[in-house]
Design an enzyme around this catalytic site. Structure first.
Site, mmCIF file in Angstrom:
data_model
loop_
_atom_site.group_PDB
_atom_site.id
_atom_site.type_symbol
_atom_site.label_atom_id
_atom_site.label_comp_id
_atom_site.label_asym_id
_atom_site.label_seq_id
_atom_site.Cartn_x
_atom_site.Cartn_y
_atom_site.Cartn_z
ATOM 1 C CB CYS A 116 23.111 -31.321 -7.039
ATOM 2 S SG CYS A 116 23.116 -32.067 -5.403
ATOM 3 C CG HIS A 253 18.973 -31.432 -8.239
ATOM 4 N ND1 HIS A 253 19.531 -32.671 -8.487
ATOM 5 C CD2 HIS A 253 19.227 -31.155 -6.937
ATOM 6 C CE1 HIS A 253 20.097 -33.103 -7.375
ATOM 7 N NE2 HIS A 253 19.930 -32.215 -6.420
ATOM 8 C CG ASN A 283 19.824 -34.732 -3.808
ATOM 9 O OD1 ASN A 283 20.398 -34.958 -4.875
ATOM 10 N ND2 ASN A 283 19.982 -33.609 -3.142
HETATM 11 O O1 UT7 Z 1 20.730 -30.612 -3.941
HETATM 12 C C1 UT7 Z 1 20.759 -29.751 -2.870
HETATM 13 C C2 UT7 Z 1 20.796 -30.620 -1.662
HETATM 14 N N1 UT7 Z 1 19.899 -30.396 -0.622
HETATM 15 C C3 UT7 Z 1 18.634 -29.911 -0.679
HETATM 16 O O2 UT7 Z 1 18.110 -29.504 -1.669
HETATM 17 C C4 UT7 Z 1 17.897 -29.874 0.616
HETATM 18 C C5 UT7 Z 1 17.129 -28.610 0.796
HETATM 19 N N2 UT7 Z 1 16.415 -28.608 2.057
HETATM 20 C C6 UT7 Z 1 15.354 -29.395 2.332
HETATM 21 O O3 UT7 Z 1 14.975 -30.206 1.499
HETATM 22 C C7 UT7 Z 1 14.627 -29.223 3.637
HETATM 23 O O4 UT7 Z 1 15.098 -28.066 4.291
HETATM 24 C C8 UT7 Z 1 14.774 -30.438 4.571
HETATM 25 C C9 UT7 Z 1 13.967 -31.611 4.023
HETATM 26 C C10 UT7 Z 1 16.218 -30.838 4.729
HETATM 27 C C11 UT7 Z 1 14.200 -30.114 5.949
HETATM 28 O O5 UT7 Z 1 12.860 -29.682 5.847
HETATM 29 P P1 UT7 Z 1 12.352 -28.430 6.669
HETATM 30 O O6 UT7 Z 1 10.925 -28.285 6.404
HETATM 31 O O7 UT7 Z 1 13.251 -27.279 6.315
HETATM 32 O O8 UT7 Z 1 12.553 -28.917 8.151
HETATM 33 P P2 UT7 Z 1 13.436 -28.291 9.296
HETATM 34 O O9 UT7 Z 1 14.890 -28.403 9.004
HETATM 35 O O10 UT7 Z 1 12.896 -26.945 9.611
HETATM 36 O O11 UT7 Z 1 13.105 -29.233 10.480
HETATM 37 C C12 UT7 Z 1 11.815 -29.228 11.084
HETATM 38 C C13 UT7 Z 1 11.836 -30.209 12.232
HETATM 39 C C14 UT7 Z 1 13.012 -30.038 13.176
HETATM 40 O O12 UT7 Z 1 12.549 -30.265 14.487
HETATM 41 P P3 UT7 Z 1 12.317 -29.039 15.492
HETATM 42 O O13 UT7 Z 1 13.670 -28.411 15.615
HETATM 43 O O14 UT7 Z 1 11.326 -28.158 14.808
HETATM 44 O O15 UT7 Z 1 11.831 -29.717 16.713
HETATM 45 C C15 UT7 Z 1 13.951 -31.147 12.787
HETATM 46 O O16 UT7 Z 1 14.753 -31.579 13.862
HETATM 47 O O17 UT7 Z 1 11.933 -31.541 11.720
HETATM 48 C C16 UT7 Z 1 12.990 -32.225 12.392
HETATM 49 N N3 UT7 Z 1 13.572 -33.189 11.484
HETATM 50 C C17 UT7 Z 1 13.075 -34.420 11.355
HETATM 51 N N4 UT7 Z 1 12.064 -35.055 11.947
HETATM 52 C C18 UT7 Z 1 11.813 -36.329 11.565
HETATM 53 C C19 UT7 Z 1 14.622 -33.030 10.645
HETATM 54 N N5 UT7 Z 1 14.844 -34.171 9.963
HETATM 55 C C20 UT7 Z 1 13.898 -35.043 10.384
HETATM 56 C C21 UT7 Z 1 13.606 -36.371 10.056
HETATM 57 N N6 UT7 Z 1 12.555 -36.965 10.654
HETATM 58 N N7 UT7 Z 1 14.319 -37.049 9.143
#
Ligand code: UT7
Length: 326
Positions: A116, A253, A283
């Site tokens: 990125c 970004h 992204n």
């Molecule tokens: O350029 C760099 C590239 N990447 C990034 O910048 C990404 C950086 N990270 C993020 O943007 C966030 O961490 C995410 C959007 C990927 C995830 O958000 P979060 O608030 O950190 O969620 P999480 O990973 O803690 O997940 C919370 C819950 C989980 O369920 P449990 O384990 O709490 O039951 C996930 O399984 O949300 C669940 N989950 C979803 N639910 C519905 C994860 N993805 C999804 C989804 N739809 N697509």
């Protein structure tokens, strides 16, 4: 004291026509529009069809940038493509595009892999070569078909990314050596390989003989992204001798609206000055910054003469920032 600056004299972009909404994704994996919107700020993203490749969209973006710059392909002295989704492992997609667009034989053309942060890495290289007097005109592009290295059954990653391309033409111009100059005023690039495993493809040419698919520890990336993006922006503003009040637009970004808002708050930049395209681009990795800038130029928000700070962070980790007066 006068100095050579790299002025950005034209931008171009290309987005694949196909749009994938959150509701479309909800029909593919266990997710929903509300979760994606509230956790990421994304509502839709563009996705390349099977036959549409990175070099095709990058080539279109570059052609538009060259046209907008009012130069011809023969004027280009350097071409750098930032991408982690090239058409072929070798040769570079940059050479493929150089051939298609009719750049002069003999000019340096190559891809760089800095995820990125790739567009800012390319900007650093091109700006340095211009300021050293080695070249006069450079074209840089960031282009990705991230959708082709995504596991479309993994809801943790498939909702986050989109495809697209953005390009810019840089040309040598004399400046006064002050922050009032037009052009690239400062760039920084960094990496920390100890975080290699946090965001990566699960394979590659020499390890699995495949391109691999994206795997990510989202929470870990999020935490580091907020810190590194803020640091990079602070570094380039300090080096330029400007404060967040001096800037017209902050272009971080585009990965997650919550990251964008956190960084804006840390830097004391009001949200009205923060450019956001993640809602309809997702992204797009190396394409994110040039796409965001150019789209907002087309809508009339970003204007010639505006002072921009941008920063990006991605796999590696790699990150960087820049101050540019358009
Ligand atoms: O350029 C760099 C590239 N990447 C990034 O910048 C990404 C950086 N990270 C993020 O943007 C966030 O961490 C995410 C959007 C990927 C995830 O958000 P979060 O608030 O950190 O969620 P999480 O990973 O803690 O997940 C919370 C819950 C989980 O369920 P449990 O384990 O709490 O039951 C996930 O399984 O949300 C669940 N989950 C979803 N639910 C519905 C994860 N993805 C999804 C989804 N739809 N697509």
């Amino acid at each position: 004291m006068t100095c050579i600056r790299s002025e950005i004299i034209g931008f171009g972009h290309c987005l694949p026509p196909k749009v994938l909404t959150n509701d479309d994704l909800a029909n593919m994996v266990d997710t929903n529009d509300e979760w994606i919107r509230t956790r990421t700020g994304i509502q839709s993203r563009h996705i390349a069809d099977k036959d549409l490749t990175t070099s095709m969209i990058a080539g279109d973006a570059v052609a538009e940038a060259i046209k907008n710059a009012g130069i011809s392909p023969e004027d280009v002295d350097l071409f750098i493509l930032a991408s982690v989704t090239p058409d072929n492992t070798t040769p570079s997609s940059a050479t493929k595009i150089a051939g298609r667009l009719g750049f002069r034989a003999g000019i340096p053309a190559f891809d760089i892999s800095a995820a990125c942060a790739g567009f800012i890495y390319a900007l650093m290289l091109a700006d340095n070569m211009i300021r050293l007097g080695q070249i006069k005109t450079a074209v840089i592009a960031g282009a990705e078909c991230v959708s082709k290295i995504i596991d479309w059954t993994d809801r943790n990653t498939c909702v986050l990314f989109g495809d697209g391309a953005g390009a810019a033409v840089l040309r040598a111009r004399e400046g006064k050596g002050t922050s009032e100059d037009t052009g690239v005023l400062d760039v920084c690039i960094h990496s920390d390989g100890s975080l290699f495993d946090v965001l990566k493809t699960n394979g590659g040419v020499s390890s699995t003989q495949t391109a691999g698919i994206v795997e990510m520890n989202g929470k870990e990336v999020f935490k580091h992204a907020v810190v590194r993006l803020s640091e990079a922006a602070e570094q380039v503003m300090k080096e330029t001798g400007i404060s967040s009040e001096d800037i017209d637009w902050f272009v971080p970004h585009q990965a997650n609206i919550r990251i964008i808002e956190s960084v804006g708050e840390r830097l004391n930049i009001p949200q009205e000055k923060v450019i956001v395209t993640v809602d309809h681009h997702g992204n797009t990795s190396a394409a994110s910054i040039p796409l965001a800038i150019y789209e907002n130029m087309l809508s009339g928000r970003i204007k010639k003469g505006d002072l921009l700070v941008f920063c990006a962070m991605g796999a590696g980790f790699t990150w960087g920032g820049a101050v540019v007066r358009l």
